[in-house]
Design a protein around this motif. Sequence first.
Motif, short mmCIF file in Angstrom:
data_model
loop_
_atom_site.label_atom_id
_atom_site.label_comp_id
_atom_site.label_asym_id
_atom_site.label_seq_id
_atom_site.Cartn_x
_atom_site.Cartn_y
_atom_site.Cartn_z
N LEU A 6 35.74 25.69 36.91
CA LEU A 6 34.53 26.43 37.84
C LEU A 6 34.16 27.70 37.03
CD1 LEU A 6 32.51 26.49 40.14
CD2 LEU A 6 34.42 27.59 41.56
N GLU A 7 33.06 28.12 36.89
CA GLU A 7 32.30 29.24 36.22
C GLU A 7 31.22 29.65 36.93
OE1 GLU A 7 31.51 31.35 31.96
OE2 GLU A 7 32.20 29.25 32.08
N ILE A 8 31.25 30.86 37.68
CA ILE A 8 30.06 31.29 38.28
C ILE A 8 30.11 32.70 37.84
CG2 ILE A 8 29.38 31.70 40.37
CD1 ILE A 8 31.12 29.76 41.60
N GLY A 9 28.81 32.83 37.14
CA GLY A 9 28.78 34.36 36.56
C GLY A 9 29.87 34.88 35.67
N TYR A 10 30.54 35.92 36.32
CA TYR A 10 31.62 36.46 35.46
C TYR A 10 33.25 36.07 36.20
CZ TYR A 10 31.65 39.29 39.74
OH TYR A 10 31.62 39.92 40.85
N ILE A 11 33.30 35.03 36.79
CA ILE A 11 34.30 34.39 37.36
C ILE A 11 34.49 33.21 36.74
CG2 ILE A 11 35.46 33.71 39.56
CD1 ILE A 11 33.52 35.59 41.22
N LYS A 12 35.84 32.83 36.35
CA LYS A 12 36.08 31.65 35.68
C LYS A 12 37.49 31.30 36.49
CE LYS A 12 34.56 32.69 30.96
NZ LYS A 12 35.27 32.88 29.80
N ILE A 13 37.69 30.11 36.94
CA ILE A 13 38.78 29.49 37.34
C ILE A 13 39.35 28.33 36.65
CG2 ILE A 13 39.80 28.32 39.58
CD1 ILE A 13 37.49 29.68 41.18
N TYR A 14 40.60 28.33 36.22
CA TYR A 14 41.06 27.48 35.21
C TYR A 14 41.89 26.26 36.00
CZ TYR A 14 39.89 30.99 31.75
OH TYR A 14 39.59 31.99 30.92
N LYS A 15 42.02 25.25 35.28
CA LYS A 15 42.70 24.03 35.94
C LYS A 15 44.32 24.50 36.05
CE LYS A 15 44.02 19.42 34.96
NZ LYS A 15 43.98 18.38 34.08
N PRO A 16 44.61 24.38 37.30
CA PRO A 16 46.17 24.70 37.54
C PRO A 16 47.23 23.81 36.75
CG PRO A 16 45.11 24.33 39.67
CD PRO A 16 44.11 23.69 38.48
N THR A 30 47.89 29.04 38.76
CA THR A 30 46.58 28.96 38.77
C THR A 30 46.09 30.31 38.17
OG1 THR A 30 46.55 27.50 40.49
CG2 THR A 30 44.42 28.52 39.98
N ARG A 31 45.07 30.20 37.16
CA ARG A 31 44.45 31.40 36.65
C ARG A 31 43.07 31.58 36.99
NH1 ARG A 31 44.76 33.53 30.40
NH2 ARG A 31 42.93 35.26 30.54
#
Length: 96
Positions: A6-16, A30-31
């Motif tokens: 998931l990437e929303i603007g300046y936020i990225k969530i990586y696959k755990p 989780t990063r």
Amino acid sequence: MEDIILEIGYIKIYKPILIDEGEGYFMRATRIDVGSFNIIAIEQMHPNYGYFTEYMLWIKSFHIRKWKSTPVIRASYNMSLERFLELYPQFKSIFE
């Protein structure tokens, strides 16, 4: 590591990353990158609980150039990144 889920603007969530340690024990990393901050949440599942609970946090940023740990449970106290990755080498890619 480029497994962004998931990437929303300046936020990225990586696959755990999930590690099965056997006998009902699991570790999960989780990063999330928020602007200039990189945060990795480490969680542990104990077979008596049946759900993940906090283990420790790691943080790095533009001015914190090396990963810094925030221990939560006793087993994570005084844990260097080198020692942590010796115990859990499967998590190495999430720190890159």
